[in-house]
Design an enzyme around this catalytic site. Structure first.
Site: not given
Ligand code: BG6
Length: 486
Positions: A48, A237
């Site tokens: 936007r 994850h």
């Molecule tokens: C994200 C989460 O999906 O993954 C975050 O929303 C988190 O809270 C992040 O910090 C961690 O990713 P990475 O790759 O930095 O371990």
């Protein structure tokens, strides 16, 4: 010309947002530097915001220079990269602005729509893309997490997107799947007969998956307040990693062959009834503490989270995969913010030797561990027992670290997960993306935990910022005669 070789446009909804500026555009810049963007014509930021394209290029240049190490900034690469960058002001909820997207693509090239905006807007964006006639043949959509906050909201988003995009054109991102070590797990498991044969309850005692973060929760606004660590990290994850550790060998590396196996793991997860949730899960929330000698505020001390006494910033839990391969093997998962260390790893703990013939070592000490580090460094280490060197130590054994990381160490900068994933979208390879049934089954399991927590209404256990989480997380694993790998 095959479809893969066709040139594409990439439209990033939320093009001036945090994810786009911090992750997506740097990843695309690195792909440009590696000459891997020849299949892209335009990269169009959309939101936007009232930018024009030159202003957007200035913003992107400024942000890239902020996030990239100085030595990676290259004027020539930038010149090629910036020539692709455009910006279009679009209101996701109304049809306005969509037509301008089509004006960049009069040749009707296939277009990739990357939705890095509020998930509640995904449905509206897809339907506006369709009704304004912007979609071309072979268009694809990329969906960032979080895909909903529970099964129901996830299904709503998936159904709205499915009205417009076929499942084969839908790429659901979990950036952990793009990490080198996560893929190395597949290589290790299925490329080495030694590990394939050992990979079951016969030889594996337990599995630990940890994603420990030293950063706190800042600037995530209402998103984090509403979801907490289980929905932010475990549902996606950590469960994705668990699936890759636990899945049966797929017949081949095709996207669906792998995803079929992952779904089987998710549906084999032991349901978390109230009793299990009480016994096998711990939620924590960081209180004020110290990080690197500096005082840091607690989660509730931050103005935006004053009212969030029930939001967890830490989770530890014991999961079980109920099938023939994994019967009786606990999977311990933990993740948290503001922890003493920043690291992510998978630890496969093999069963101890049944009997020791070594006078100085008990059979319990004779064990092997496979440790796969995802970050901060990416490496794979097998701990094997070997004789303590020298004349004086007799036959005393000690764990020796065997580095299985191999040549990858010398390739220099490790690619960010988003580089690989963006390239896969461009190449139309869905292997590292989640299918609808995967995400929904992950929610189905996570929902039962959230529901029990909500029913019992207890606040998360406090832990000091700069510690490794609440003491009850230590008890959770020690109760089983094991300990967290630090
Ligand atoms: C994200 C989460 O999906 O993954 C975050 O929303 C988190 O809270 C992040 O910090 C961690 O990713 P990475 O790759 O930095 O371990």
């Amino acid at each position: 010309m095959t479809e893969q070789r066709q040139r594409h446009d990439l439209v990033i909804f939320g093009g001036n947002g945090d994810l786009a500026l911090r992750k997506l555009l740097p990843a695309l810049y690195y792909l440009e530097a590696a000459n891997l963007l020849d299949q892209l014509e335009h990269i169009i930021g959309a939101s936007r915001a009232e930018f024009n394209s030159p202003q957007y290029r200035d913003l992107v240049a400024e942000q890239l220079q902020k996030y990239l190490p100085d030595e990676d900034w290259d004027e020539e690469v930038w010149a090629t990269f910036s020539a692709r960058l455009e910006f279009v002001t679009v209101d996701a909820n109304t049809a306005s602005g969509y037509q301008a997207l089509a004006d960049f693509n009069l040749q009707r090239r296939p277009c990739i729509y990357y939705l890095a905006t509020l998930p509640s807007l995904y449905g509206a964006i897809c339907s506006n893309l369709q009704s304004s006639g912007v979609l071309t043949e072979n268009s694809r959509v990329v969906l960032e997490k979080p895909l909903g906050q529970d099964l129901e909201s996830c299904q709503e988003i998936n159904s709205a997107v499915a009205e417009v995009f076929d499942e084969l054109a839908t790429f659901r991102i979990d950036h952990y799947l793009g990490k080198e070590t996560v893929q190395n797990l597949i290589a290790l498991r299925f490329g080495n007969p030694m590990f394939s044969h050992l990979w079951s309850h016969h030889y594996i005692d337990s599995v630990q998956i940890t994603v420990a973060e030293s950063l706190g929760v800042e600037g995530r606004g209402s998103y984090y307040a509403e979801v907490g660590a289980l929905r932010d990290m475990v549902q996606n994850h950590l469960l994705q990693i668990l699936c890759l550790v636990a899945m049966e060998p797929p017949n081949n590396l095709d996207a669906d062959a792998i995803r079929d196996e992952k779904v089987k793991v998710l549906t084999s997860l032991q349901g978390m009834d109230k009793h299990r949730v009480r016994e096998d899960t711990v939620r924590g929330q960081y209180a004020a503490g110290q990080m690197d000698g500096e005082a840091v505020p607690g989660f509730l001390d931050q103005e935006e989270y004053h009212d969030c006494a029930l939001t967890e910033t830490y989770v530890a839990l014991k999961a079980e995969v109920v099938n023939w391969r994994w019967s009786g093997v606990p999977f311990y998962l933990r993740t948290g913010k503001r922890l003493a260390q920043q690291f992510s790893e998978i630890v496969i703990e093999f069963k101890p030797q049944v009997h020791s013939i070594f006078p100085y070592n008990s059979n319990e000490e004779l064990r092997n561990q496979l440790v796969m580090r995802l970050q901060p460094e990416e490496n794979v280490t097998l701990y094997a027992m070997s004789k303590q060197p020298g004349l004086g130590s007799g036959m005393s054994l000690q764990p020796t670290a065997l580095d299985l990381t191999g040549k990858q160490k010398s390739i220099g900068r490790s690619n960010d997960a988003y580089e690989r994933l963006l390239l896969d979208v461009i190449n139309n390879d869905q292997t590292l993306f989640m299918r609808r049934d995967e995400v929904e089954n992950a929610w189905r399991w996570a929902d039962t935990i959230v529901e029990s927590w909500e029913q019992n209404g207890k606040k998360p256990k406090l832990y000091k910022a700069g510690s490794m989480g609440p003491s009850s997380a230590t008890s959770l694993i020690e109760r089983d005669g094991r300990s967290w790998h630090e």
